[in-house]
Write a protein that holds these residues in place. Structure first.
Motif, PDB file in Angstrom:
ATOM      1  N   ALA A   1       0.824  -1.209   0.000  1.00 52.24           N
ATOM      2  CA  ALA A   1       0.000   0.000   0.000  1.00 52.24           C
ATOM      3  C   ALA A   1       0.859   1.260   0.000  1.00 52.24           C
ATOM      4  O   ALA A   1       0.426   2.305  -0.492  1.00 52.24           O
ATOM      5  N   ASP A   2       2.095   1.153   0.499  1.00 52.70           N
ATOM      6  CA  ASP A   2       2.966   2.330   0.543  1.00 52.70           C
ATOM      7  C   ASP A   2       3.313   2.803  -0.864  1.00 52.70           C
ATOM      8  O   ASP A   2       3.394   4.015  -1.118  1.00 52.70           O
ATOM      9  N   LEU A   3       3.502   1.873  -1.803  1.00 53.22           N
ATOM     10  CA  LEU A   3       3.792   2.294  -3.179  1.00 53.22           C
ATOM     11  C   LEU A   3       2.568   2.964  -3.790  1.00 53.22           C
ATOM     12  O   LEU A   3       2.678   4.001  -4.449  1.00 53.22           O
ATOM     13  N   LEU A   4       1.405   2.397  -3.558  1.00 52.90           N
ATOM     14  CA  LEU A   4       0.178   3.010  -4.071  1.00 52.90           C
ATOM     15  C   LEU A   4       0.036   4.434  -3.546  1.00 52.90           C
ATOM     16  O   LEU A   4      -0.247   5.367  -4.313  1.00 52.90           O
ATOM     17  N   GLU A   5       0.273   4.620  -2.253  1.00 57.27           N
ATOM     18  CA  GLU A   5       0.118   5.943  -1.642  1.00 57.27           C
ATOM     19  C   GLU A   5       1.189   6.917  -2.112  1.00 57.27           C
ATOM     20  O   GLU A   5       0.987   8.135  -2.075  1.00 57.27           O
ATOM     21  N   SER A   6       2.318   6.382  -2.595  1.00 53.88           N
ATOM     22  CA  SER A   6       3.376   7.270  -3.099  1.00 53.88           C
ATOM     23  C   SER A   6       2.962   7.966  -4.387  1.00 53.88           C
ATOM     24  O   SER A   6       3.599   8.936  -4.799  1.00 53.88           O
ATOM     25  N   PHE A   7       1.899   7.490  -5.034  1.00 55.06           N
ATOM     26  CA  PHE A   7       1.392   8.158  -6.237  1.00 55.06           C
ATOM     27  C   PHE A   7       0.988   9.604  -5.942  1.00 55.06           C
ATOM     28  O   PHE A   7       0.930  10.428  -6.852  1.00 55.06           O
ATOM     29  N   ALA A   8       0.705   9.886  -4.671  1.00 54.97           N
ATOM     30  CA  ALA A   8       0.258  11.234  -4.292  1.00 54.97           C
ATOM     31  C   ALA A   8       1.414  12.161  -3.939  1.00 54.97           C
ATOM     32  O   ALA A   8       1.197  13.357  -3.713  1.00 54.97           O
ATOM     33  N   VAL A   9       2.638  11.649  -3.887  1.00 52.82           N
ATOM     34  CA  VAL A   9       3.788  12.489  -3.535  1.00 52.82           C
ATOM     35  C   VAL A   9       4.111  13.405  -4.708  1.00 52.82           C
ATOM     36  O   VAL A   9       4.399  12.927  -5.822  1.00 52.82           O
ATOM     37  N   PRO A  10       4.070  14.705  -4.505  1.00 51.86           N
ATOM     38  CA  PRO A  10       4.304  15.649  -5.623  1.00 51.86           C
ATOM     39  C   PRO A  10       5.653  15.421  -6.299  1.00 51.86           C
ATOM     40  O   PRO A  10       6.689  15.319  -5.633  1.00 51.86           O
ATOM     41  N   GLY A  11       5.629  15.316  -7.620  1.00 50.16           N
ATOM     42  CA  GLY A  11       6.861  15.199  -8.392  1.00 50.16           C
ATOM     43  C   GLY A  11       7.474  13.820  -8.452  1.00 50.16           C
ATOM     44  O   GLY A  11       8.451  13.605  -9.171  1.00 50.16           O
ATOM     45  N   LEU A  12       6.921  12.859  -7.698  1.00 46.87           N
ATOM     46  CA  LEU A  12       7.529  11.528  -7.668  1.00 46.87           C
ATOM     47  C   LEU A  12       7.120  10.678  -8.868  1.00 46.87           C
ATOM     48  O   LEU A  12       7.932   9.929  -9.423  1.00 46.87           O
ATOM     49  N   TRP A  13       5.872  10.795  -9.275  1.00 47.46           N
ATOM     50  CA  TRP A  13       5.359  10.024 -10.401  1.00 47.46           C
ATOM     51  C   TRP A  13       4.769  10.953 -11.445  1.00 47.46           C
ATOM     52  O   TRP A  13       4.122  11.947 -11.114  1.00 47.46           O
ATOM     53  N   LYS A  14       4.947  10.599 -12.714  1.00 43.43           N
ATOM     54  CA  LYS A  14       4.258  11.301 -13.781  1.00 43.43           C
ATOM     55  C   LYS A  14       2.840  10.740 -13.907  1.00 43.43           C
ATOM     56  O   LYS A  14       2.646   9.513 -13.822  1.00 43.43           O
ATOM     57  N   ASP A  15       1.860  11.614 -14.124  1.00 43.79           N
ATOM     58  CA  ASP A  15       0.482  11.147 -14.260  1.00 43.79           C
ATOM     59  C   ASP A  15       0.350  10.135 -15.392  1.00 43.79           C
ATOM     60  O   ASP A  15      -0.384   9.140 -15.282  1.00 43.79           O
ATOM     61  N   GLU A  16       1.090  10.374 -16.491  1.00 41.38           N
ATOM     62  CA  GLU A  16       0.990   9.455 -17.624  1.00 41.38           C
ATOM     63  C   GLU A  16       1.564   8.079 -17.282  1.00 41.38           C
ATOM     64  O   GLU A  16       1.103   7.052 -17.803  1.00 41.38           O
ATOM     65  N   ASP A  17       2.581   8.047 -16.386  1.00 42.03           N
ATOM     66  CA  ASP A  17       3.130   6.758 -15.962  1.00 42.03           C
ATOM     67  C   ASP A  17       2.135   6.011 -15.073  1.00 42.03           C
ATOM     68  O   ASP A  17       1.983   4.787 -15.190  1.00 42.03           O
ATOM     69  N   ILE A  18       1.484   6.731 -14.162  1.00 40.12           N
ATOM     70  CA  ILE A  18       0.487   6.100 -13.295  1.00 40.12           C
ATOM     71  C   ILE A  18      -0.613   5.490 -14.155  1.00 40.12           C
ATOM     72  O   ILE A  18      -1.026   4.340 -13.947  1.00 40.12           O
ATOM     73  N   GLN A  19      -1.096   6.265 -15.131  1.00 37.64           N
ATOM     74  CA  GLN A  19      -2.159   5.768 -16.001  1.00 37.64           C
ATOM     75  C   GLN A  19      -1.683   4.568 -16.800  1.00 37.64           C
ATOM     76  O   GLN A  19      -2.418   3.578 -16.953  1.00 37.64           O
ATOM     77  N   ASP A  20      -0.471   4.623 -17.324  1.00 37.81           N
ATOM     78  CA  ASP A  20       0.094   3.509 -18.091  1.00 37.81           C
ATOM     79  C   ASP A  20       0.179   2.254 -17.227  1.00 37.81           C
ATOM     80  O   ASP A  20      -0.251   1.171 -17.635  1.00 37.81           O
ATOM     81  N   ILE A  21       0.729   2.400 -16.027  1.00 40.46           N
ATOM     82  CA  ILE A  21       0.931   1.254 -15.131  1.00 40.46           C
ATOM     83  C   ILE A  21      -0.398   0.605 -14.761  1.00 40.46           C
ATOM     84  O   ILE A  21      -0.565  -0.619 -14.864  1.00 40.46           O
ATOM     85  N   VAL A  22      -1.357   1.424 -14.342  1.00 40.93           N
ATOM     86  CA  VAL A  22      -2.621   0.873 -13.854  1.00 40.93           C
ATOM     87  C   VAL A  22      -3.493   0.383 -15.008  1.00 40.93           C
ATOM     88  O   VAL A  22      -4.105  -0.683 -14.926  1.00 40.93           O
ATOM     89  N   CYS A  23      -3.537   1.143 -16.082  1.00 33.15           N
ATOM     90  CA  CYS A  23      -4.422   0.812 -17.196  1.00 33.15           C
ATOM     91  C   CYS A  23      -3.906  -0.354 -18.029  1.00 33.15           C
ATOM     92  O   CYS A  23      -4.665  -1.269 -18.380  1.00 33.15           O
ATOM     93  N   ASN A  24      -2.610  -0.376 -18.337  1.00 31.28           N
ATOM     94  CA  ASN A  24      -2.061  -1.363 -19.263  1.00 31.28           C
ATOM     95  C   ASN A  24      -1.475  -2.603 -18.591  1.00 31.28           C
ATOM     96  O   ASN A  24      -1.187  -3.598 -19.279  1.00 31.28           O
ATOM     97  N   TYR A  25      -1.291  -2.543 -17.277  1.00 32.15           N
ATOM     98  CA  TYR A  25      -0.741  -3.692 -16.561  1.00 32.15           C
ATOM     99  C   TYR A  25      -1.656  -4.089 -15.398  1.00 32.15           C
ATOM    100  O   TYR A  25      -2.116  -5.220 -15.334  1.00 32.15           O
ATOM    101  N   GLY A  26      -1.897  -3.166 -14.504  1.00 29.75           N
ATOM    102  CA  GLY A  26      -2.718  -3.452 -13.331  1.00 29.75           C
ATOM    103  C   GLY A  26      -1.870  -3.579 -12.085  1.00 29.75           C
ATOM    104  O   GLY A  26      -0.681  -3.926 -12.138  1.00 29.75           O
ATOM    105  N   LEU A  27      -2.475  -3.287 -10.958  1.00 32.94           N
ATOM    106  CA  LEU A  27      -1.806  -3.361  -9.665  1.00 32.94           C
ATOM    107  C   LEU A  27      -2.422  -4.462  -8.805  1.00 32.94           C
ATOM    108  O   LEU A  27      -3.631  -4.664  -8.817  1.00 32.94           O
TER     109      LEU A  27
END
Length: 242
Positions: A140-166
């Motif tokens: 869950a810590d990795l999931l919550e890190s999506f909210a850390v400013p500047g840590l993840w690109k929005d397009e990467d989050i969408q790519d990871i969740v949409c095209n692969y899944g968590l």
């Protein structure tokens, strides 16, 4: 698993430092496998992908040591493998890049990678083209890190969740469902996020293992004996800087 539905062939990928690999790192693969196989997935294998040295996290020992320890940790598993691809790149790789590489290699029947060959061996030889789904296994810590400013690109989050899944292992004190609810992006993609409750709670972490080792305290039964022997033989995690 519903016998009337052809299961989705799935492989789990975990990324991170593995500094050192703990019994909990291995345990989350088993939790995820149990969950998915009860929900119309056939889990063909698991892959541990240690991060590149340039990640430069405090106390990070060399990739050579971390890969050696992971190889020892997975010796007791007949389905979890190590991929050293990340550590062999010129620098640190984004998680989306790591997923893309591994999914491509998994679905290449002529893949040269040993971990891919082991997974292919579990499939019917006549099956071509391959159709293997890859999911990112995390806490869950990795999931919550999506909210850390500047840590993840929005397009990467969408790519990871949409095209692969968590596949998210929920530890005590975490609330991944609430975190998803509070994110518009994750709410839109939540059908690709599996939350796996950890009913037998286990708070083992690499940070706590390193702290105990620095203090010359026992970590027996928290990491495998082979990993512990390697750490002691190579005098790892003894510095106060680790």
């Amino acid at each position: 698993m519903n016998s009337c539905i052809k299961p989705t062939r799935t492989v789990l990928l975990a990324v991170g430092s593995f500094n050192p690999p703990t019994n909990m790192h291995m345990r989350i693969f088993e939790l995820a496998k149990d969950f998915l196989q009860k929900n119309d997935h056939e889990v063909l294998g698991g892959i541990i992908s240690p991060v590149h040295d340039q990640y430069a996290k405090k106390g990070l020992v060399s990739a050579s040591h971390r890969c050696s320890m992971v190889k020892l940790a997975v010796e007791t598993s007949n389905w979890i493998n190590i991929s050293e691809w990340e550590t062999q790149q010129e620098g640190w790789s984004r998680t989306a890049e790591t997923l893309c590489f591994h999914k491509t290699a998994l679905n290449d029947i002529h893949s040269e990678y040993e971990w891919a060959k082991k997974i292919h061996a579990k499939m019917p030889h006549e099956e071509s083209p391959l159709s293997i789904n890859l999911k990112l296994l995390c806490g869950a810590d990795l999931l919550e890190s999506f909210a850390v400013p500047g840590l993840w690109k929005d397009e990467d989050i969408q790519d990871i969740v949409c095209n692969y899944g968590l596949v998210v292992i929920s530890r005590s004190g975490s609330n991944p469902q609430l975190f998803i609810y509070e994110s518009d992006l994750l709410t839109r993609l939540q059908r690709n996020i599996s939350i796996v409750p950890e009913w037998i709670t286990n708070e083992i972490s690499s940070t706590k293992i390193r702290r105990a080792l620095r203090r010359e305290e026992s970590v027996r039964y928290l990491i495998s004996d082979s990993v512990l022997n390697y750490i002691q033989s190579n005098h790892l995690y003894t510095s106060l800087a680790g």
